[in-house]
Motif scaffolding. Structure first.
Motif, PDB file in Angstrom:
ATOM      1  N   ASP A  93      94.541   3.379  12.386  1.00  0.00           N
ATOM      2  CA  ASP A  93      93.780   4.133  13.388  1.00  0.00           C
ATOM      3  C   ASP A  93      93.515   5.570  12.956  1.00  0.00           C
ATOM      4  N   PHE A  94      94.358   6.116  12.056  1.00  0.00           N
ATOM      5  CA  PHE A  94      94.164   7.501  11.649  1.00  0.00           C
ATOM      6  C   PHE A  94      92.839   7.677  10.905  1.00  0.00           C
ATOM      7  N   LEU A  95      92.299   6.599  10.337  1.00  0.00           N
ATOM      8  CA  LEU A  95      91.014   6.692   9.648  1.00  0.00           C
ATOM      9  C   LEU A  95      89.885   7.022  10.614  1.00  0.00           C
ATOM     10  N   ARG A  96      90.041   6.608  11.866  1.00  0.00           N
ATOM     11  CA  ARG A  96      89.014   6.902  12.862  1.00  0.00           C
ATOM     12  C   ARG A  96      89.055   8.363  13.284  1.00  0.00           C
ATOM     13  N   ARG A  97      90.234   8.964  13.211  1.00  0.00           N
ATOM     14  CA  ARG A  97      90.374  10.363  13.619  1.00  0.00           C
ATOM     15  C   ARG A  97      89.893  11.324  12.552  1.00  0.00           C
ATOM     16  N   GLY A  98      89.865  10.889  11.335  1.00  0.00           N
ATOM     17  CA  GLY A  98      89.395  11.771  10.273  1.00  0.00           C
ATOM     18  C   GLY A  98      89.964  11.383   8.929  1.00  0.00           C
ATOM     19  N   TRP A  99      89.106  11.405   7.924  1.00  0.00           N
ATOM     20  CA  TRP A  99      89.530  11.061   6.566  1.00  0.00           C
ATOM     21  C   TRP A  99      88.617  11.772   5.600  1.00  0.00           C
ATOM     22  N   ILE A 100      89.171  12.242   4.502  1.00  0.00           N
ATOM     23  CA  ILE A 100      88.379  12.936   3.494  1.00  0.00           C
ATOM     24  C   ILE A 100      87.344  11.970   2.916  1.00  0.00           C
ATOM     25  N   ASN A 101      86.133  12.465   2.754  1.00  0.00           N
ATOM     26  CA  ASN A 101      85.069  11.640   2.178  1.00  0.00           C
ATOM     27  C   ASN A 101      85.261  11.584   0.657  1.00  0.00           C
ATOM     28  N   LEU A 102      86.105  10.660   0.220  1.00  0.00           N
ATOM     29  CA  LEU A 102      86.406  10.560  -1.205  1.00  0.00           C
ATOM     30  C   LEU A 102      85.213  10.064  -2.005  1.00  0.00           C
ATOM     31  N   ASP A 103      84.353   9.279  -1.388  1.00  0.00           N
ATOM     32  CA  ASP A 103      83.158   8.806  -2.092  1.00  0.00           C
ATOM     33  C   ASP A 103      82.239   9.970  -2.448  1.00  0.00           C
ATOM     34  N   LEU A 104      82.106  10.921  -1.529  1.00  0.00           N
ATOM     35  CA  LEU A 104      81.272  12.089  -1.790  1.00  0.00           C
ATOM     36  C   LEU A 104      81.870  12.934  -2.916  1.00  0.00           C
ATOM     37  N   ILE A 105      83.183  13.109  -2.887  1.00  0.00           N
ATOM     38  CA  ILE A 105      83.860  13.850  -3.955  1.00  0.00           C
ATOM     39  C   ILE A 105      83.671  13.148  -5.292  1.00  0.00           C
ATOM     40  N   TRP A 106      83.774  11.819  -5.267  1.00  0.00           N
ATOM     41  CA  TRP A 106      83.628  11.040  -6.501  1.00  0.00           C
ATOM     42  C   TRP A 106      82.214  11.178  -7.069  1.00  0.00           C
ATOM     43  N   SER A 107      81.200  11.111  -6.212  1.00  0.00           N
ATOM     44  CA  SER A 107      79.818  11.261  -6.672  1.00  0.00           C
ATOM     45  C   SER A 107      79.606  12.633  -7.304  1.00  0.00           C
ATOM     46  N   ALA A 108      80.128  13.680  -6.653  1.00  0.00           N
ATOM     47  CA  ALA A 108      79.997  15.026  -7.187  1.00  0.00           C
ATOM     48  C   ALA A 108      80.719  15.163  -8.525  1.00  0.00           C
ATOM     49  N   ALA A 109      81.871  14.502  -8.654  1.00  0.00           N
ATOM     50  CA  ALA A 109      82.621  14.561  -9.908  1.00  0.00           C
ATOM     51  C   ALA A 109      81.858  13.878 -11.033  1.00  0.00           C
ATOM     52  N   LEU A 110      81.271  12.707 -10.761  1.00  0.00           N
ATOM     53  CA  LEU A 110      80.481  12.009 -11.773  1.00  0.00           C
ATOM     54  C   LEU A 110      79.333  12.886 -12.263  1.00  0.00           C
ATOM     55  N   ILE A 111      78.610  13.491 -11.322  1.00  0.00           N
ATOM     56  CA  ILE A 111      77.478  14.334 -11.688  1.00  0.00           C
ATOM     57  C   ILE A 111      77.947  15.579 -12.440  1.00  0.00           C
ATOM     58  N   GLY A 112      79.027  16.200 -11.953  1.00  0.00           N
ATOM     59  CA  GLY A 112      79.524  17.420 -12.580  1.00  0.00           C
ATOM     60  C   GLY A 112      79.988  17.204 -14.003  1.00  0.00           C
ATOM     61  N   ILE A 113      80.765  16.135 -14.233  1.00  0.00           N
ATOM     62  CA  ILE A 113      81.247  15.842 -15.575  1.00  0.00           C
ATOM     63  C   ILE A 113      80.089  15.469 -16.490  1.00  0.00           C
ATOM     64  N   GLY A 114      79.122  14.736 -15.960  1.00  0.00           N
ATOM     65  CA  GLY A 114      77.933  14.387 -16.762  1.00  0.00           C
ATOM     66  C   GLY A 114      77.170  15.608 -17.202  1.00  0.00           C
ATOM     67  N   LEU A 115      76.958  16.562 -16.297  1.00  0.00           N
ATOM     68  CA  LEU A 115      76.265  17.794 -16.646  1.00  0.00           C
ATOM     69  C   LEU A 115      77.069  18.606 -17.666  1.00  0.00           C
ATOM     70  N   TRP A 116      78.379  18.609 -17.519  1.00  0.00           N
ATOM     71  CA  TRP A 116      79.244  19.328 -18.474  1.00  0.00           C
ATOM     72  C   TRP A 116      79.095  18.740 -19.873  1.00  0.00           C
ATOM     73  N   LEU A 117      79.041  17.409 -19.974  1.00  0.00           N
ATOM     74  CA  LEU A 117      78.867  16.765 -21.286  1.00  0.00           C
ATOM     75  C   LEU A 117      77.509  17.123 -21.883  1.00  0.00           C
ATOM     76  N   LEU A 118      76.492  17.208 -21.063  1.00  0.00           N
ATOM     77  CA  LEU A 118      75.146  17.523 -21.571  1.00  0.00           C
ATOM     78  C   LEU A 118      75.033  18.972 -22.027  1.00  0.00           C
ATOM     79  N   MET A 119      75.801  19.864 -21.417  1.00  0.00           N
ATOM     80  CA  MET A 119      75.664  21.285 -21.720  1.00  0.00           C
ATOM     81  C   MET A 119      76.604  21.761 -22.832  1.00  0.00           C
ATOM     82  N   THR A 120      77.593  20.932 -23.200  1.00  0.00           N
ATOM     83  CA  THR A 120      78.546  21.364 -24.223  1.00  0.00           C
ATOM     84  C   THR A 120      78.234  20.733 -25.562  1.00  0.00           C
TER      85      THR A 120
END
Length: 214
Positions: free
Chosen positions: A187-214
């Protein structure tokens, strides 16, 4: 290996996957509650971990062999583009085409579900930047050409990376599943949970950009 940081990143990524309810612990808890059995929760962790490990392994071994055919700069560009594209796809379409599986599924079905979920999340793709320094260290020890990744000398590293990452995921998933099953409840998931999918998407994009720029 004198630098332990890639291995620590592998463990951290495994723990992050283990925290994500979409990666397995929520389903293990749901099965346990449905069948009123803590044993079911624990048994469910095995196919979940194996399905995740298989999805990771396919990418990791592909990285080893692909690294032999192109130089490191081209490989970094390819990896960066792949991560950015996967991150954008996951960000835009993560709520669509969800895999649905019933509570009466067997262990094989649960393993297939875990494999599909890990693949869809790009879990293996995120390990590519971590494997690069490990591959370079293996080449330095084996005397291989500095701009190519040798499959022969690095298969054991790839295998160990899969094991380390998957164990971290399994341990974290098991701990969270037992805590939720025994005490917290879902039930605690209904009260609030960190959006880990959003964090994961941002991490994929961020690491990808880092690889392209280095």
């Amino acid at each position: 290996m004198t630098d332990a940081s890639p291995w620590l990143v592998l463990i951290a990524l495994g723990a992050f996957h283990g925290l994500n309810p979409a990666m397995g612990w929520l389903f293990a808890v749901a099965l346990g509650l449905y069948r009123q059995s803590r044993r079911v929760v624990l048994v469910s962790l095995v196919p979940i971990a194996l399905g995740h490990a298989l999805a990771i392994a396919l990418v990791v071994y592909a990285v080893v062999f692909l690294g032999m055919t192109i130089d490191e700069k081209a490989f970094r560009i390819f990896s960066g583009v792949l991560l950015v594209a996967w991150g954008l796809f996951h960000l835009l379409y993560r709520h669509r085409h969800r895999v649905h599986i019933g509570l009466r599924t067997g262990l094989f079905g649960l393993g297939v579900w875990s494999f599909v979920m890990a693949t869809g999340h790009g879990a293996g793709a995120m390990l590519i930047p971590v494997l690069m320094p490990l591959e370079r260290a293996a080449m330095a020890q084996g005397g291989e050409h500095a701009h190519h990744m040798a499959a022969t000398g690095s298969l054991w590293i790839a295998t160990l990376a899969v094991i380390v990452h998957s164990l971290a995921m399994l341990i974290t998933t098991g701990i969270v599943a037992l805590i939720v099953y025994q005490w917290a409840g879902v039930d605690f998931l209904r009260r609030g949970w960190i959006n880990l999918d959003l964090i994961w998407s941002a991490a994929l994009i961020g690491i990808g950009l880092w690889l392209l720029m280095t």
